[in-house]
Scaffold this motif. Structure first.
Motif, PDB file in Angstrom:
ATOM      1  N   TYR A   1       4.772   2.797  -3.366  1.00 30.04           N
ATOM      2  CA  TYR A   1       3.788   3.225  -3.429  1.00 30.04           C
ATOM      3  C   TYR A   1       3.911   3.315  -4.978  1.00 30.04           C
ATOM      4  O   TYR A   1       4.054   4.760  -5.422  1.00 30.04           O
TER       5      TYR A   1
ATOM      6  N   PRO B   1       4.941   1.651   2.824  1.00 28.13           N
ATOM      7  CA  PRO B   1       4.805   1.253   1.550  1.00 28.13           C
ATOM      8  C   PRO B   1       5.754  -0.242   1.006  1.00 28.13           C
ATOM      9  O   PRO B   1       5.892  -0.823   1.996  1.00 28.13           O
ATOM     10  N   THR B   2       5.535  -0.202  -0.059  1.00 33.16           N
ATOM     11  CA  THR B   2       6.131  -1.666  -0.482  1.00 33.16           C
ATOM     12  C   THR B   2       7.758  -2.288  -0.500  1.00 33.16           C
ATOM     13  O   THR B   2       7.993  -0.800  -0.598  1.00 33.16           O
TER      14      THR B   2
ATOM     15  N   THR C   1      -2.057   8.140   1.456  1.00 32.18           N
ATOM     16  CA  THR C   1      -1.627   7.644   1.832  1.00 32.18           C
ATOM     17  C   THR C   1      -0.057   7.997   2.702  1.00 32.18           C
ATOM     18  O   THR C   1       0.480   9.123   1.903  1.00 32.18           O
TER      19      THR C   1
ATOM     20  N   ALA D   1      -0.990   4.769  -6.846  1.00 27.95           N
ATOM     21  CA  ALA D   1      -1.986   5.256  -5.103  1.00 27.95           C
ATOM     22  C   ALA D   1      -3.239   5.404  -5.337  1.00 27.95           C
ATOM     23  O   ALA D   1      -3.352   6.614  -6.541  1.00 27.95           O
TER      24      ALA D   1
END
Length: 263
Positions: free
Chosen positions: A65, A49-50, A72, A68
């Motif tokens: 995320y 994730p970011t 994931t 999407a």
């Protein structure tokens, strides 16, 4: 002297509780160190994730995320003991089409083979429970489950996922502790969190419950400030220097403590 030892005892207990959290980098204060993207085996590769500093649940960072387009997820493997009970807890946000996020964890044996607490994996508590998606939430929500490691287990693979058509899935403040204990900064799942903003950057501590006998201690055990606050109330700490502090109080007749960082 007795009072000083009592205050230092509070800090020592909090530090001890924190040491019981088996998760490395649980609040992403060190980025995504300790976490890996899940290997799906086939299909579209999963990705980490970011990292974001926008409205974390606690501390400075959380992960998310956005939009999407395929399943994931990410994970961390930790050593556990067969027969021991563990409380797994994390905070999340999930929006989209109501099938946006879920926990997808399992135990592993010495050969990295999966072992499930229930023979029917669809009802395994590590998979939902009952294989269900996490309820949609635009606000930080805690998910918590207590499980018992079956025979021959040596590791827990704690995995969470985001799914196609989700608009936002965010995670923060993971905790895995032996059942009956809590990591620093956590309140029992049936109680409110003591402090909402453990990273204090606007000189105001915001509380998540009615709290009596609020006390703020520095890391030397010295009492700095006292107050009583209402749920969602604030305490101004503009006079405090930047650094770490321990906040204690009484919530629903239960003594709680939490560590904060003032910027």
């Amino acid at each position: 002297m007795k009072k000083i030892f009592t205050i230092l005892g509070v800090i020592a207990i909090a530090a001890s509780a924190n040491a019981q959290n088996l998760i490395s980098n649980p609040g992403f204060e060190n980025g995504t160190t300790g976490w890996t993207a899940t290997n799906p085996g086939t299909g579209t590769p999963y990705y980490l994730p970011t990292l974001t500093t926008t409205e974390p649940h606690g501390g400075i960072n959380s992960v998310q995320y956005t939009a999407a387009t395929a399943t994931t997820g990410f994970e961390q493997e930790i050593p556990v003991t067969a027969g021991e009970s563990y409380t797994i807890s994390f905070w999340y946000k999930a929006t989209g089409d109501n099938t946006d996020a879920r926990i997808w964890a399992n135990y592993l044996d010495a050969a990295n083979g999966a072992i499930y607490q229930n023979s029917n994996t669809a009802s395994d508590p590590l998979r939902g429970p009952n294989n269900g998606y996490l309820p949609t939430s635009t606000a930080w929500t805690q998910h918590s489950v207590t499980v018992t490691a079956p025979a021959n287990v040596v590791k827990l693979r704690l995995q969470v996922r985001a799914y196609n058509n989700s608009t936002l899935v965010a995670f923060d403040d993971f905790s895995v502790v032996t059942a009956g204990s809590l990591a620093t900064g956590e309140v029992a799942p049936s109680k409110y969190r003591l402090i909402k903003n453990t990273f204090v950057k606007n000189n105001e501590i915001t509380f998540g419950a009615d709290v009596k006998d609020v006390k703020v201690f520095n890391m030397f055990g010295q009492l700095i400030k006292e107050a009583s606050v209402k749920q969602n109330g604030t305490l101004n700490v503009a006079e405090l220097a930047k650094g770490n502090y321990i906040v204690t109080g009484t919530v629903n007749n239960q003594a709680v403590s939490q560590k904060i960082l003032k910027d």
